[in-house]
Design a protein around this motif. Structure first.
Motif, PDB file in Angstrom:
ATOM      1  N   LEU A  54       1.305  -1.075  -0.411  1.00 37.00           N
ATOM      2  CA  LEU A  54      -0.004  -0.042  -0.208  1.00 37.00           C
ATOM      3  C   LEU A  54       1.108   1.208  -0.005  1.00 37.00           C
ATOM      4  O   LEU A  54       1.504   1.645   0.897  1.00 37.00           O
ATOM      5  N   MET A  55       0.775   1.827  -1.432  1.00 38.83           N
ATOM      6  CA  MET A  55       1.805   3.095  -1.302  1.00 38.83           C
ATOM      7  C   MET A  55       0.339   4.672  -1.041  1.00 38.83           C
ATOM      8  O   MET A  55      -0.576   4.989  -2.232  1.00 38.83           O
ATOM      9  N   ASP A  56       0.891   5.069  -0.174  1.00 40.07           N
ATOM     10  CA  ASP A  56       0.462   7.252  -0.037  1.00 40.07           C
ATOM     11  C   ASP A  56       1.034   7.562  -1.681  1.00 40.07           C
ATOM     12  O   ASP A  56       1.745   8.760  -1.215  1.00 40.07           O
ATOM     13  N   GLY A  57       0.900   7.230  -2.204  1.00 40.09           N
ATOM     14  CA  GLY A  57       1.934   8.023  -3.548  1.00 40.09           C
ATOM     15  C   GLY A  57       1.970   7.851  -4.755  1.00 40.09           C
ATOM     16  O   GLY A  57       1.246   6.111  -5.162  1.00 40.09           O
ATOM     17  N   SER A  58       3.365   8.133  -5.415  1.00 35.56           N
ATOM     18  CA  SER A  58       3.319   7.473  -6.573  1.00 35.56           C
ATOM     19  C   SER A  58       4.492   7.108  -7.166  1.00 35.56           C
ATOM     20  O   SER A  58       4.641   6.533  -6.226  1.00 35.56           O
ATOM     21  N   LEU A  59       4.698   5.858  -7.994  1.00 32.95           N
ATOM     22  CA  LEU A  59       5.476   4.902  -8.694  1.00 32.95           C
ATOM     23  C   LEU A  59       6.140   6.124  -9.741  1.00 32.95           C
ATOM     24  O   LEU A  59       5.604   5.781 -10.165  1.00 32.95           O
ATOM     25  N   ASP A  60       7.240   6.301  -9.459  1.00 33.51           N
ATOM     26  CA  ASP A  60       7.415   7.161 -10.704  1.00 33.51           C
ATOM     27  C   ASP A  60       9.443   7.132 -11.041  1.00 33.51           C
ATOM     28  O   ASP A  60       9.427   8.010 -11.575  1.00 33.51           O
ATOM     29  N   ASN A  61       9.905   6.858 -10.172  1.00 36.01           N
ATOM     30  CA  ASN A  61      11.090   6.480  -9.748  1.00 36.01           C
ATOM     31  C   ASN A  61      11.323   5.107 -10.662  1.00 36.01           C
ATOM     32  O   ASN A  61      11.159   4.356  -9.614  1.00 36.01           O
ATOM     33  N   PRO A  62      12.114   4.429 -11.537  1.00 34.94           N
ATOM     34  CA  PRO A  62      12.565   3.121 -12.221  1.00 34.94           C
ATOM     35  C   PRO A  62      13.362   3.168 -11.733  1.00 34.94           C
ATOM     36  O   PRO A  62      13.196   1.291 -11.279  1.00 34.94           O
ATOM     37  N   ALA A  63      13.935   3.618 -10.981  1.00 40.50           N
ATOM     38  CA  ALA A  63      15.610   2.901 -10.307  1.00 40.50           C
ATOM     39  C   ALA A  63      14.919   2.582  -9.052  1.00 40.50           C
ATOM     40  O   ALA A  63      15.438   1.519  -8.745  1.00 40.50           O
ATOM     41  N   ASN A  64      13.791   3.173  -8.135  1.00 39.65           N
ATOM     42  CA  ASN A  64      13.807   2.781  -6.582  1.00 39.65           C
ATOM     43  C   ASN A  64      12.625   1.696  -6.953  1.00 39.65           C
ATOM     44  O   ASN A  64      12.589   1.148  -6.272  1.00 39.65           O
ATOM     45  N   VAL A  65      11.634   1.559  -8.210  1.00 35.04           N
ATOM     46  CA  VAL A  65      10.908   0.492  -8.727  1.00 35.04           C
ATOM     47  C   VAL A  65      11.481  -0.972  -8.761  1.00 35.04           C
ATOM     48  O   VAL A  65      10.994  -1.775  -8.004  1.00 35.04           O
ATOM     49  N   CYS A  66      12.934  -0.591  -9.590  1.00 31.52           N
ATOM     50  CA  CYS A  66      13.920  -1.896  -9.955  1.00 31.52           C
ATOM     51  C   CYS A  66      14.399  -2.098  -8.519  1.00 31.52           C
ATOM     52  O   CYS A  66      14.446  -3.542  -7.409  1.00 31.52           O
ATOM     53  N   GLU A  67      14.558  -1.348  -7.677  1.00 31.23           N
ATOM     54  CA  GLU A  67      15.274  -1.363  -5.524  1.00 31.23           C
ATOM     55  C   GLU A  67      14.242  -2.352  -5.355  1.00 31.23           C
ATOM     56  O   GLU A  67      14.238  -3.206  -4.515  1.00 31.23           O
ATOM     57  N   GLY A  68      13.177  -1.395  -5.242  1.00 33.07           N
ATOM     58  CA  GLY A  68      11.316  -2.626  -4.251  1.00 33.07           C
ATOM     59  C   GLY A  68      11.616  -3.591  -4.522  1.00 33.07           C
ATOM     60  O   GLY A  68      11.047  -4.952  -4.226  1.00 33.07           O
TER      61      GLY A  68
END
Length: 543
Positions: free
Chosen positions: A230-244
């Protein structure tokens, strides 16, 4: 009050046009009251369209937009607004409200003309309304859960809706879900009326992006034994998405339900690559709601799944830990909705949120808030009903859908607060008792008699609409055995009966609210000493 400049201030402080406008709206909706009522034709607002044939007083009043005369319009809009609010809040009772208010205001206008002080008269009206609600509660019968509830609900539905198919479905749904169950009404693709009982929790919120369906023929995504993020925000950075995603893979997660407010194109590409590489089955879903509703929705999801809300942007996803994950036994998403069944829910926190939702339901009055609270309670309790309504034409389907929403609201309100003898019988007997109690010649006593006369009016309108002599029937109900509590006139059989035994019932909450709103509207009208009107803009002159 209109007056000529040369004339002294008149002795009667009551605007005649206000009363006339009030009467116009009341007379327009009065024919819809009762089981043998008639429809009202409303001209379409577009050319080459057939008139609407309506039997819903609130909708009829709303179709009347304005009267040319400003004084007339002020009185009409005063009642029009009250009728629509009644329709929104209760789903029923607008015609009853109009008839009570009209009779009450006519009597109040006569009292003011005879010299009664408007403020004291209003005080008497308030006292009469308070006494009437006490008497109404004394004759209210609660609807117990169990075998008898469906029969009582069916009796009530019979007086509210002539659509037998719709009536049967809604009675079944309310009987099963109870007064606080979540009922979601939507359009069907055929002519039938169907209902589905949905296990788990359902939200009106779609995919964040296409390309993640697990059932391409149905354009649906479905997973089992999934981790919930659950995220109270947006997914916008691809590097952060890869890390997660790397962290989730290291925890052994295979199926992910990911809720966020938005998803950038680059972040979507990363999620698609992970799916195509068979690392995860991912369902990216838009966080339901806006503003405060979104926060509440996230908190409910956290309680149902055991997830921890990640605040901020995608950096929170990059640092995700095992303690942040929730669980869902099953989850699915389409282009319109998503649902979750099962989860790592905290029983104490869940009971607290259900209790808080029910407490807010007890005091809520706004229709949108009531509907949302009922949906929340249904989600938290683990079930809701979806009613799909079809019809031959789009206009008929919309009308049938609105009828279903009104009927569901009225039945749930009756299941929550109980029922009273219908057909205007409860109101009539309360009016007779109130008239007997309003002794004396004070202005306050006069105000109480205004309320009594108003409460006797719905019976007269129902009887007259069915073609009977209202004065004769009222005379019968004032004397002998017919005057006993609970007895009234059944216009279908044409005789006096025990209304409860015959199954002629009204929602107690709807009737009480009609009394209260009528008293409030009439009190406001009778103390209106002047109307301030805007001057029309001058028309352009041509040489």
């Amino acid at each position: 009050m209109k007056s000529k400049k040369s004339a002294p201030r008149p002795g009667v402080i009551f605007h005649p046009d206000l009363l006339a406008g009030f009467n116009l709206i009341a007379e327009a909706v009065k024919p819809t009251l009762g089981p043998l009522a008639r429809k009202v034709g409303v001209e379409a607002n577009m050319p080459n369209r057939t008139p609407e044939m309506l039997d819903d007083a609130g909708t009829i009043a709303r179709r009347i937009l304005q009267f040319a005369d400003p004084g007339l319009d002020a009185g009409a809009m005063l009642l029009r607004h009250a009728l629509w609010r009644m329709r929104e809040q209760c789903g029923d009772g607008s015609a009853t409200l109009a008839v009570i208010a009209q009779a009450m205001l006519r009597q109040a206008a006569q009292a003011v003309a005879a010299g009664a002080h408007p403020a004291l008269l209003r005080r008497g009206i308030e006292l009469g309304v308070a006494r009437a609600t006490q008497l109404l509660r004394a004759v209210t019968e609660q609807i117990p859960p169990g075998v008898g509830r469906r029969a009582l609900l069916a009796s009530l539905a019979g007086s509210l809706c002539s659509d037998e198919t719709l009536r049967d479905v809604l009675v079944e749904v309310v009987d099963i879900l109870g007064p606080d169950g979540a009922i979601h009404v939507e359009n069907a693709n055929d002519l039938r009326v169907e209902r589905d009982f949905v296990e788990g929790a359902l939200w009106d919120s779609p995919w964040l992006a296409g390309g993640f369906a697990t059932e391409t023929g149905n354009l649906m995504g479905r997973v089992e034994d999934a981790a919930v993020v659950l995220m109270d925000g947006s997914l916008d950075n691809p590097a952060n998405v890869c890390e997660g995603l790397g962290r989730l893979h290291g925890m052994g997660v295979k199926h992910v339900v990911l809720l966020a407010s938005d998803l950038s194109d680059d972040a979507r590409a990363v999620l698609l690559q992970a799916r195509q590489a068979a690392l995860f089955t991912i369902l990216p879903i838009k966080t339901p709601g806006l503003g405060g509703a979104r926060v509440v929705g996230l908190q409910d999801l956290a309680t149902l799944t055991g997830a921890r809300i990640l605040f901020g942007d995608s950096a929170g996803f990059a640092g995700i830990a095992s303690g942040d994950l929730g669980e869902a036994r099953r989850a699915w998403v389409t282009a319109r909705q998503f649902g979750i069944i099962g989860g790592r829910r905290d029983p104490l926190a869940l009971r607290a949120r259900i209790r808080a939702a029910r407490q807010r339901l007890e005091v809520a009055t706004e229709p949108d808030e009531l509907a949302e609270l009922r949906l929340r309670a249904g989600r938290l309790q683990g079930g809701l009903a979806v009613v799909r309504v079809g019809a031959v034409t789009a206009r008929h389907q919309q009308a049938r859908k609105e009828e279903a929403i009104r009927l569901a609201s009225a039945l749930q309100m009756a299941a929550r607060r109980g029922v009273v003898p219908g057909g205007g019988a409860a109101l009539f007997h309360i009016g007779v008792a109130l008239r007997a109690a309003a002794t004396g010649h004070s202005d306050e006593a006069w105000g109480m008699r205004c309320v009594a006369i108003g409460l006797e009016a719905p019976l007269a309108a129902i009887v007259a609409n069915a073609g009977f002599d209202a004065a004769a029937i009222a005379g019968l109900l004032r004397s002998g055995r017919a005057s006993q509590r609970g007895r009234g006139f059944d216009v279908r059989q044409g005789r006096i009966v025990d209304m409860r035994a015959t199954g002629i019932l009204d929602s107690a909450e709807t009737v009480e609210r009609a009394i209260r709103v009528a008293g409030s509207v009439v009190g406001m009208a009778v103390t209106t000493d002047a109307l301030v009107l805007r001057r029309a803009p001058p028309t352009a002159s041509h040489p």
